[in-house]
Design an enzyme around this catalytic site. Structure first.
Site, mmCIF file in Angstrom:
data_model
loop_
_atom_site.group_PDB
_atom_site.id
_atom_site.type_symbol
_atom_site.label_atom_id
_atom_site.label_comp_id
_atom_site.label_asym_id
_atom_site.label_seq_id
_atom_site.Cartn_x
_atom_site.Cartn_y
_atom_site.Cartn_z
ATOM 1 N N CYS A 102 0.877 -1.174 0.000
ATOM 2 C CA CYS A 102 0.000 0.000 0.000
ATOM 3 C C CYS A 102 0.907 1.215 0.000
ATOM 4 O O CYS A 102 1.492 1.555 1.026
ATOM 5 C CB CYS A 102 -0.922 0.020 1.220
ATOM 6 S SG CYS A 102 -1.825 1.584 1.371
ATOM 7 N N CYS A 105 -0.478 4.264 2.366
ATOM 8 C CA CYS A 105 -0.499 4.211 3.838
ATOM 9 C C CYS A 105 -0.151 2.792 4.271
ATOM 10 O O CYS A 105 0.979 2.365 4.073
ATOM 11 C CB CYS A 105 -1.847 4.673 4.387
ATOM 12 S SG CYS A 105 -3.293 3.956 3.571
ATOM 13 N N SER A 106 -1.105 2.073 4.849
ATOM 14 C CA SER A 106 -0.798 0.712 5.293
ATOM 15 C C SER A 106 -2.026 -0.181 5.180
ATOM 16 O O SER A 106 -2.275 -0.999 6.049
ATOM 17 C CB SER A 106 -0.281 0.721 6.731
ATOM 18 O OG SER A 106 -1.248 1.341 7.571
ATOM 19 N N CYS A 107 -2.828 -0.011 4.110
ATOM 20 C CA CYS A 107 -3.997 -0.876 3.901
ATOM 21 C C CYS A 107 -3.541 -2.332 3.918
ATOM 22 O O CYS A 107 -2.569 -2.696 3.247
ATOM 23 C CB CYS A 107 -4.662 -0.561 2.565
ATOM 24 S SG CYS A 107 -5.366 1.103 2.504
#
Lengths: 208, 94
Positions: A102, A105-107
């Site tokens: 991702c 961000c940090s999906c």
């Protein structure tokens, strides 16, 4: 759901407890709903995704369901998906390898893999996975055939993605639990591949 | 907007709303203005660009779009295919 005073060690905890009390008083959330959500969060770990992978390796019908609708496949194994984003599953095959990142961000498919490992959220991984996935994968010690097609999946919006790795050679006759024990977090992100041998690269167990 | 079918060649809008004020955008900078191919329609979701600011959010289509890494970055080629989720209002059919 008034919180005992001894649990209010910090201002943040006191604020959180007060918020819970207000939400409960207004009927926005019920204690049972909160307990169910906490239980689902606690149960989320790479072991859940590994159970799905192992089932897919032994059951072609389940594999087909998993590739068509990851959310339903997770629910079929009792993994709570209520409120989770839709889950997509990327199938590795000989000559085809997927890597999930991702960049924004940090999906991460938390319902089936738990919290993302710290490196998944790092600027270095997010920048390099899209530009130089072969380099990143090689640094994990993962050996792919040179002509393997590499598909990088940038998880940018409302889906969450996990990789269904190929079943490793040398596992004929293994039962589902033994197969699930082979599958690590990194195998379902795509930085590593499962192997029955002792020399496999170990994805980090750290969470952050 | 018209639903884009698999195989449709698209251009990602070369737009930079973050330069005009507060914005929440799910379209990575490295694909803006670049050409890709629709792989499939993933579903319809409330527009995160409005959700992020608690504004009423229209439901918008989300697509998986395939890019050739050679068109995004200089050599050496490392990935063969890049798949990115992009909302329909960022895509224009070629």
């Amino acid at each position: 759901m008034t919180t005992p005073p001894d649990l209010l060690a910090t201002p943040a905890e006191a604020l959180f407890a007060a918020l819970l009390d207000v939400l409960a008083a207004k009927g926005v959330v019920r204690e049972a709903e909160l307990a169910a959500r906490i239980a689902a969060t606690d149960a989320a770990s790479p072991a859940q995704g590994a159970r799905m992978v192992a089932r897919a390796w032994v059951d072609p019908t389940y594999r087909a369901l998993m590739l068509a609708d990851g959310t339903r496949a997770a629910e079929a194994l009792g993994i709570p998906m209520l409120g989770a984003p839709p889950l997509g599953v990327l199938e590795n095959r000989p000559g085809l390898h997927h890597l999930v990142v991702c960049t924004l961000c940090s999906c991460y498919p938390r319902a089936v893999l738990g919290y993302p490992p710290f490196w998944f959220k790092s600027a270095a991984y997010r920048a390099r996975a899209v530009r130089d996935p072969r380099g990143v994968i090689a640094e994990w010690g993962t050996m792919l055939a040179p002509d393997t097609e590499i598909v990088v999946v940038d998880s940018t919006a409302d889906y969450r993605w996990m990789v269904l790795p190929s079943r490793p050679d040398g596992t004929d006759g293994w039962d589902e639990a033994a197969l699930a024990a082979l599958v690590r977090e990194g195998d379902m992100i795509g930085v590593t591949v499962p192997s029955p041998g002792p020399a496999r690269a170990r994805p980090s167990a750290a969470t952050g | 907007m018209t639903r884009l079918g698999p195989g449709t060649r698209v251009i990602v809008r070369d737009d930079w709303p973050e330069t005009r004020g507060e914005a929440h955008i799910r379209t990575p900078h490295y694909v803006r203005g670049r050409e890709g191919v629709v792989v499939r329609h993933l579903g319809n979701f409330p527009n995160p660009e409005d959700l992020a600011f608690a504004r009423p959010a229209a439901t918008v289509p989300l697509y998986h779009v395939r890019f050739d890494p050679n068109t995004l970055w200089p050599p050496p080629r490392s990935a063969d295919v890049l798949l990115v989720e992009i909302f329909g209002h960022w895509l224009e059919a070629r």
